[in-house]
Design a protein around this motif. Structure first.
Motif, PDB file in Angstrom:
ATOM      1  N   ARG A 128      16.400  27.596 -14.860  1.00  0.00           N
ATOM      2  CA  ARG A 128      15.226  26.509 -14.609  1.00  0.00           C
ATOM      3  C   ARG A 128      14.936  26.335 -13.009  1.00  0.00           C
ATOM      4  NH1 ARG A 128      14.709  23.868 -20.295  1.00  0.00           N
ATOM      5  NH2 ARG A 128      14.417  26.174 -21.736  1.00  0.00           N
ATOM      6  N   PRO A 129      13.609  26.357 -12.679  1.00  0.00           N
ATOM      7  CA  PRO A 129      13.745  25.622 -11.430  1.00  0.00           C
ATOM      8  C   PRO A 129      13.833  24.026 -11.931  1.00  0.00           C
ATOM      9  CG  PRO A 129      10.920  26.024 -12.373  1.00  0.00           C
ATOM     10  CD  PRO A 129      12.984  26.697 -13.289  1.00  0.00           C
ATOM     11  N   PRO A 130      13.941  23.235 -11.126  1.00  0.00           N
ATOM     12  CA  PRO A 130      14.029  21.761 -10.801  1.00  0.00           C
ATOM     13  C   PRO A 130      12.912  21.160 -11.575  1.00  0.00           C
ATOM     14  CG  PRO A 130      14.335  22.543  -8.635  1.00  0.00           C
ATOM     15  CD  PRO A 130      14.568  23.251  -9.258  1.00  0.00           C
ATOM     16  N   THR A 131      13.236  20.117 -12.098  1.00  0.00           N
ATOM     17  CA  THR A 131      11.882  19.289 -12.567  1.00  0.00           C
ATOM     18  C   THR A 131      11.191  18.096 -11.468  1.00  0.00           C
ATOM     19  OG1 THR A 131      12.178  19.102 -15.048  1.00  0.00           O
ATOM     20  CG2 THR A 131      10.525  17.785 -14.161  1.00  0.00           C
ATOM     21  N   PRO A 132      10.262  18.348 -10.947  1.00  0.00           N
ATOM     22  CA  PRO A 132      10.152  17.423  -9.659  1.00  0.00           C
ATOM     23  C   PRO A 132      10.040  15.693 -10.037  1.00  0.00           C
ATOM     24  CG  PRO A 132       7.515  18.438 -10.661  1.00  0.00           C
ATOM     25  CD  PRO A 132       9.325  19.471 -11.130  1.00  0.00           C
ATOM     26  N   PRO A 133      10.238  15.481  -9.357  1.00  0.00           N
ATOM     27  CA  PRO A 133      10.519  14.113 -10.125  1.00  0.00           C
ATOM     28  C   PRO A 133       9.546  12.925 -10.012  1.00  0.00           C
ATOM     29  CG  PRO A 133      11.103  14.490  -7.790  1.00  0.00           C
ATOM     30  CD  PRO A 133      10.746  15.543  -8.132  1.00  0.00           C
ATOM     31  N   ARG A 134       9.371  12.201 -11.499  1.00  0.00           N
ATOM     32  CA  ARG A 134       7.851  11.988 -11.136  1.00  0.00           C
ATOM     33  C   ARG A 134       7.383  10.487 -10.282  1.00  0.00           C
ATOM     34  NH1 ARG A 134       7.313  10.054 -17.724  1.00  0.00           N
ATOM     35  NH2 ARG A 134       7.995  12.137 -18.631  1.00  0.00           N
ATOM     36  N   SER A 135       6.123  10.830  -9.375  1.00  0.00           N
ATOM     37  CA  SER A 135       5.997   9.906  -9.102  1.00  0.00           C
ATOM     38  C   SER A 135       5.485   8.265  -9.131  1.00  0.00           C
ATOM     39  CB  SER A 135       4.323   9.754  -7.887  1.00  0.00           C
ATOM     40  OG  SER A 135       3.523   9.727  -8.961  1.00  0.00           O
ATOM     41  N   PRO A 136       6.454   7.498  -8.257  1.00  0.00           N
ATOM     42  CA  PRO A 136       6.411   5.832  -9.759  1.00  0.00           C
ATOM     43  C   PRO A 136       4.750   5.553  -9.632  1.00  0.00           C
ATOM     44  CG  PRO A 136       7.201   6.053  -7.273  1.00  0.00           C
ATOM     45  CD  PRO A 136       6.666   7.275  -7.573  1.00  0.00           C
ATOM     46  N   ALA A 137       5.196   4.259 -10.395  1.00  0.00           N
ATOM     47  CA  ALA A 137       3.755   3.688 -11.203  1.00  0.00           C
ATOM     48  C   ALA A 137       3.272   2.704  -9.068  1.00  0.00           C
ATOM     49  CB  ALA A 137       3.701   2.996 -11.565  1.00  0.00           C
ATOM     50  N   PRO A 138       2.311   2.633  -9.183  1.00  0.00           N
ATOM     51  CA  PRO A 138       2.125   2.035  -8.118  1.00  0.00           C
ATOM     52  C   PRO A 138       2.669   0.236  -8.246  1.00  0.00           C
ATOM     53  CG  PRO A 138      -0.083   2.306  -9.189  1.00  0.00           C
ATOM     54  CD  PRO A 138       0.758   3.162  -9.348  1.00  0.00           C
ATOM     55  N   LEU A 139       2.894  -0.106  -7.023  1.00  0.00           N
ATOM     56  CA  LEU A 139       3.422  -1.557  -7.746  1.00  0.00           C
ATOM     57  C   LEU A 139       2.662  -2.725  -6.796  1.00  0.00           C
ATOM     58  CD1 LEU A 139       6.649  -1.269  -5.394  1.00  0.00           C
ATOM     59  CD2 LEU A 139       6.609  -1.526  -8.442  1.00  0.00           C
ATOM     60  N   PRO A 140       2.660  -3.864  -7.113  1.00  0.00           N
ATOM     61  CA  PRO A 140       1.189  -4.480  -6.608  1.00  0.00           C
ATOM     62  C   PRO A 140       1.327  -4.795  -5.205  1.00  0.00           C
ATOM     63  CG  PRO A 140       2.659  -5.709  -8.176  1.00  0.00           C
ATOM     64  CD  PRO A 140       2.804  -4.420  -8.169  1.00  0.00           C
ATOM     65  N   PRO A 141       0.328  -4.753  -4.498  1.00  0.00           N
ATOM     66  CA  PRO A 141       0.727  -5.249  -3.277  1.00  0.00           C
ATOM     67  C   PRO A 141       2.127  -6.688  -3.320  1.00  0.00           C
ATOM     68  CG  PRO A 141      -1.582  -6.175  -4.158  1.00  0.00           C
ATOM     69  CD  PRO A 141      -1.039  -5.344  -5.245  1.00  0.00           C
ATOM     70  N   ALA A 142       2.603  -6.492  -1.719  1.00  0.00           N
ATOM     71  CA  ALA A 142       3.029  -7.639  -1.358  1.00  0.00           C
ATOM     72  C   ALA A 142       2.360  -8.047  -0.653  1.00  0.00           C
ATOM     73  CB  ALA A 142       4.841  -7.267  -1.617  1.00  0.00           C
ATOM     74  N   PHE A 143       2.980 -10.250  -0.668  1.00  0.00           N
ATOM     75  CA  PHE A 143       2.344 -11.064  -0.141  1.00  0.00           C
ATOM     76  C   PHE A 143       3.198 -11.839   0.293  1.00  0.00           C
ATOM     77  CE2 PHE A 143      -1.357  -9.220  -2.455  1.00  0.00           C
ATOM     78  CZ  PHE A 143      -3.032  -9.346  -0.812  1.00  0.00           C
ATOM     79  N   PRO A 144       3.365 -12.657   1.653  1.00  0.00           N
ATOM     80  CA  PRO A 144       3.930 -13.595   1.726  1.00  0.00           C
ATOM     81  C   PRO A 144       3.377 -14.653   1.272  1.00  0.00           C
ATOM     82  CG  PRO A 144       3.534 -12.520   3.845  1.00  0.00           C
ATOM     83  CD  PRO A 144       2.761 -11.848   2.498  1.00  0.00           C
ATOM     84  N   ALA A 145       4.617 -15.624   0.573  1.00  0.00           N
ATOM     85  CA  ALA A 145       3.824 -16.811  -0.492  1.00  0.00           C
ATOM     86  C   ALA A 145       3.090 -17.524   0.167  1.00  0.00           C
ATOM     87  CB  ALA A 145       4.686 -17.894  -0.847  1.00  0.00           C
ATOM     88  N   GLY A 146       2.489 -17.663   1.844  1.00  0.00           N
ATOM     89  CA  GLY A 146       1.811 -18.597   2.269  1.00  0.00           C
ATOM     90  C   GLY A 146       0.206 -18.331   3.160  1.00  0.00           C
ATOM     91  N   ARG A 147       0.682 -17.084   3.025  1.00  0.00           N
ATOM     92  CA  ARG A 147      -0.924 -15.747   2.926  1.00  0.00           C
ATOM     93  C   ARG A 147      -1.160 -15.633   1.981  1.00  0.00           C
ATOM     94  NH1 ARG A 147      -0.544  -9.657   4.480  1.00  0.00           N
ATOM     95  NH2 ARG A 147      -3.036  -9.086   4.651  1.00  0.00           N
ATOM     96  N   LEU A 148      -0.573 -15.285   0.949  1.00  0.00           N
ATOM     97  CA  LEU A 148      -0.981 -15.531  -0.773  1.00  0.00           C
ATOM     98  C   LEU A 148      -2.328 -16.475  -0.620  1.00  0.00           C
ATOM     99  CD1 LEU A 148      -1.597 -13.603  -3.680  1.00  0.00           C
ATOM    100  CD2 LEU A 148       0.083 -15.073  -4.012  1.00  0.00           C
ATOM    101  N   TYR A 149      -1.417 -17.377  -1.294  1.00  0.00           N
ATOM    102  CA  TYR A 149      -2.495 -19.037  -1.312  1.00  0.00           C
ATOM    103  C   TYR A 149      -3.311 -19.093  -0.108  1.00  0.00           C
ATOM    104  CZ  TYR A 149       1.812 -19.962  -3.750  1.00  0.00           C
ATOM    105  OH  TYR A 149       3.500 -19.836  -4.596  1.00  0.00           O
ATOM    106  N   VAL A 150      -3.544 -19.007   0.768  1.00  0.00           N
ATOM    107  CA  VAL A 150      -4.624 -18.827   1.861  1.00  0.00           C
ATOM    108  C   VAL A 150      -5.802 -17.973   1.506  1.00  0.00           C
ATOM    109  CG1 VAL A 150      -5.597 -18.078   4.123  1.00  0.00           C
ATOM    110  CG2 VAL A 150      -3.201 -19.579   4.028  1.00  0.00           C
ATOM    111  N   LEU A 151      -5.408 -16.521   1.347  1.00  0.00           N
ATOM    112  CA  LEU A 151      -6.490 -15.645   0.664  1.00  0.00           C
ATOM    113  C   LEU A 151      -6.585 -15.940  -0.946  1.00  0.00           C
ATOM    114  CD1 LEU A 151      -4.558 -12.712   1.388  1.00  0.00           C
ATOM    115  CD2 LEU A 151      -6.418 -13.239   2.800  1.00  0.00           C
ATOM    116  N   ILE A 152      -6.249 -16.440  -1.412  1.00  0.00           N
ATOM    117  CA  ILE A 152      -7.157 -17.053  -2.654  1.00  0.00           C
ATOM    118  C   ILE A 152      -7.726 -18.342  -2.238  1.00  0.00           C
ATOM    119  CG2 ILE A 152      -6.388 -18.301  -5.080  1.00  0.00           C
ATOM    120  CD1 ILE A 152      -3.731 -16.915  -4.642  1.00  0.00           C
ATOM    121  N   GLY A 153      -7.346 -18.777  -1.615  1.00  0.00           N
ATOM    122  CA  GLY A 153      -8.903 -20.454  -0.889  1.00  0.00           C
ATOM    123  C   GLY A 153      -9.594 -19.522  -0.212  1.00  0.00           C
ATOM    124  N   ILE A 154      -9.386 -18.940   0.697  1.00  0.00           N
ATOM    125  CA  ILE A 154     -10.282 -18.032   0.575  1.00  0.00           C
ATOM    126  C   ILE A 154     -12.103 -17.324   0.043  1.00  0.00           C
ATOM    127  CG2 ILE A 154     -11.066 -16.486   2.556  1.00  0.00           C
ATOM    128  CD1 ILE A 154      -9.170 -17.011   4.107  1.00  0.00           C
TER     129      ILE A 154
END
Length: 308
Positions: free
Chosen positions: A11-37
């Protein structure tokens, strides 16, 4: 006669499942600034609406239509940049709720100070969503009931008769706007690609706003400054603000997202005092502490997650 056995082809090999999209990663300081904006952008809607209706000649119906139109155009441009040519989502019921929010919001600010309007809007949104959760079978802990009761009592204090009580017409319109936004938020819960849904709803709301302008044609007045404030409210404070918020939401918890929005009425109140010279009454301070503190207790109490 012996039947010849042929080997089974592999049998042909089963193609690997594409991983679920991960939430965007933000440095803590940048995340707080963007939330404030983002929270500042949401508060700016109240300031821009209030100053447009008190310092320029634009009427509330025209402001609503221009705000929704410019917000729809900005969101459409952002969706084309992010997704390319793709079908927009949303529906007419959500568009009607969005229109109810924007229209009630604008007409309420004909008579309400910035801080009072923002507080009434926020309280109505949160109480609508929390009340829906109770109606559908969610159960509050004792501390959450204390917070919910405190928030409702704060709203009663704010609206009770007195020298500093807000206009009943303005308060009723703003509470209606808050309920409409709560309904809009509940309808959008769990919707995939919220930016596409919000863009579609903004675009669908424009014909409704045009009908409002036609109905109110006897009072339509427009000037350059008023149009400018409406475009800023729609394109930047609403369009860009919502787009940024939806970008940040996957990176933060639902209760955190709900709690940080407690800052919006505070930002609006500070802006109204510093930029528009509006008074800050003792009634508003006490009711703000009760409403925002009560909702904070509901959202941050231990237990299963509350509505977004």
């Amino acid at each position: 006669m012996t039947t010849q056995q042929f080997p089974t082809p592999p049998r042909p090999p089963t193609p690997p499942r594409s991983p679920a999209p991960l939430p965007p990663a933000f440095p803590a300081g940048r995340l707080y600034v963007l939330i404030g904006i983002t929270m500042l952008a949401f508060a700016a809607n109240s300031l821009l609406n209030r100053v447009a209706l008190t310092a320029t000649n634009i009427d509330a119906a025209s402001f609503t239509a221009i705000r929704l139109l410019s917000g729809g155009v900005m969101l459409w441009m952002l969706t084309r940049i992010k997704y390319g040519k793709v079908a927009l989502r949303g529906d007419w019921y959500s568009a009607l709720a969005l229109f109810g929010y924007a229209g009630g919001f604008s007409f309420a600010y004909l008579s309400l100070p910035t801080a009072t309007g923002a507080l009434l809007l926020f309280a109505a949104v949160q109480i609508t969503m929390l009340g829906y959760g109770l109606w559908t079978g969610e159960r509050f802990l004792r501390l959450q009931w204390v917070g919910f009761t405190l928030a409702v009592l704060g709203l009663v204090v704010l609206l009770s008769p007195g020298l500093s009580a807000p206009s009943w017409t303005g308060a009723g319109l703003m509470l209606m706007a808050g309920v409409a936004w709560g309904v809009y938020s509940l309808r959008g819960k769990g919707t995939g690609a919220p930016l596409l849904a919000t863009t579609g709803n903004f675009i669908r709301s424009v014909p409704l706003a045009v009908i409002l302008v036609v109905v109110m044609s006897w009072s339509v007045t427009i000037d350059v400054a008023g149009v400018g404030y409406a475009v800023l409210s729609g394109a930047l404070a609403s369009g860009m603000g919502y787009a940024l918020w939806y970008h940040l939401l996957p990176a933060i918890q639902a209760t955190t997202a709900a709690t940080v929005q407690l800052s919006v009425p505070v930002f609006a109140a500070v802006g109204g005092v510093l930029l528009l010279g509006e008074p800050l009454s003792l009634r508003l301070l006490l009711s703000s502490l009760a409403i925002l503190g009560g909702i904070a207790l509901v959202l941050r109490a231990p237990g299963k997650p509350r509505p977004d």
